[in-house]
Design an enzyme around this catalytic site. Structure first.
Site, PDB file in Angstrom:
ATOM      1  NE  ARG A 199     113.574 -10.504  51.685  1.00 19.94           N
ATOM      2  CZ  ARG A 199     112.426  -9.839  51.572  1.00 19.94           C
ATOM      3  NH1 ARG A 199     112.292  -8.935  50.621  1.00 19.94           N
ATOM      4  NH2 ARG A 199     111.425 -10.063  52.403  1.00 19.94           N
ATOM      5  CB  ILE A 226     111.058  -6.067  54.458  1.00 21.97           C
ATOM      6  CG1 ILE A 226     111.587  -6.060  53.018  1.00 21.97           C
ATOM      7  CG2 ILE A 226     111.350  -7.391  55.137  1.00 21.97           C
ATOM      8  CD1 ILE A 226     113.094  -6.216  52.935  1.00 21.97           C
ATOM      9  CB  SER A 227     106.623  -6.767  50.801  1.00 19.43           C
ATOM     10  OG  SER A 227     105.872  -5.632  51.150  1.00 19.43           O
ATOM     11  CG  LEU A 228     105.774 -12.816  51.717  1.00 18.86           C
ATOM     12  CD1 LEU A 228     105.036 -11.956  52.715  1.00 18.86           C
ATOM     13  CD2 LEU A 228     104.830 -13.867  51.122  1.00 18.86           C
ATOM     14  N   PRO A 229     109.342 -11.549  49.319  1.00 22.02           N
ATOM     15  CG  PRO A 229     111.341 -12.742  49.552  1.00 22.02           C
ATOM     16  CD  PRO A 229     110.016 -12.508  50.208  1.00 22.02           C
TER      17      PRO A 229
END
Length: 208
Positions: free
Chosen positions: A25, A51-54
């Site tokens: 990531r 970038i979105s939350l995992p």
């Protein structure tokens, strides 16, 4: 990240967990933010995008029921992270990113991370990518005021579309839409979310 933020919150798809354990990531965020790459929060990636939350990436991938060989359209590719996760799961991924700077950066990130087969195009994601349709799965990483007709039309029968949709630019409900037949679709809510707006002909107008 996988144990605390994803598995502990109910994600059980083995392929999703394995892929997110493997995809680096930190290669998909700006260098100055790499020390935050594995934290449970959105991270700026430039051009006003994040970038979105995992967990959200994992939830969307699980909801799409991606299998080896699945044909996937990734709308709002951003830095390329979700596309890399789906490629690691064995999908054939095409990404659409509205901002050319991010599209170029995503291509470079994907090659650097070991996913050169993901194709990223710069364009209006609300129109999909009809020349390669139908798709088994479509992931949309930006909030839409409604379900874009072209994306529904480009789903294969039995295909899934996961999209944040809602009446405002800053609050949506994450939906999974399944195409049942040529004319029938089912829709189920997954959770409340907040994504950046989906800009385009079938989405929000560009307010910049």
């Amino acid at each position: 990240m996988v144990d605390r933020q994803i598995r502990a919150r109910g994600i059980s798809d083995a392929a999703v967990l394995a892929a997110m354990s493997k995809v680096p990531r930190h290669l998909f965020v700006l260098s100055e933010s790499r020390h935050h790459a594995y934290e449970d929060r959105p991270i700026p990636i430039g051009c006003g995008q994040t970038i979105s939350l995992p967990y959200i990436v994992a939830l969307m991938c699980e909801a799409l029921k991606i299998e080896t060989g699945s044909r996937v359209l990734d709308i709002g590719t951003g830095s390329g992270y979700a596309a890399a996760v789906m490629a690691e799961m064995g999908a054939k991924v095409i990404g659409i990113e509205r901002k050319s700077e991010l599209a170029d950066r995503a291509k470079a990130n994907l090659v650097r991370a070991g996913y050169p087969t993901v194709r990223v195009h710069c364009g209006d994601g609300t129109l999909g990518y009809p020349q390669e349709a139908p798709f088994d799965a479509i992931m949309v990483a930006a909030g839409s005021p409604a379900l874009p007709g072209p994306l529904k039309d480009q789903l294969a029968i039995g295909g899934r579309l996961v999209i944040p949709a809602g009446p405002t630019r800053h609050q949506q409900q994450l939906l999974r839409v399944t195409r049942l037949s040529e004319t029938e679709y089912s829709s189920e809510p997954l959770c409340d979310v907040t994504f950046v707006p989906l800009i385009g002909e079938e989405g929000w107008e560009d307010a910049s």
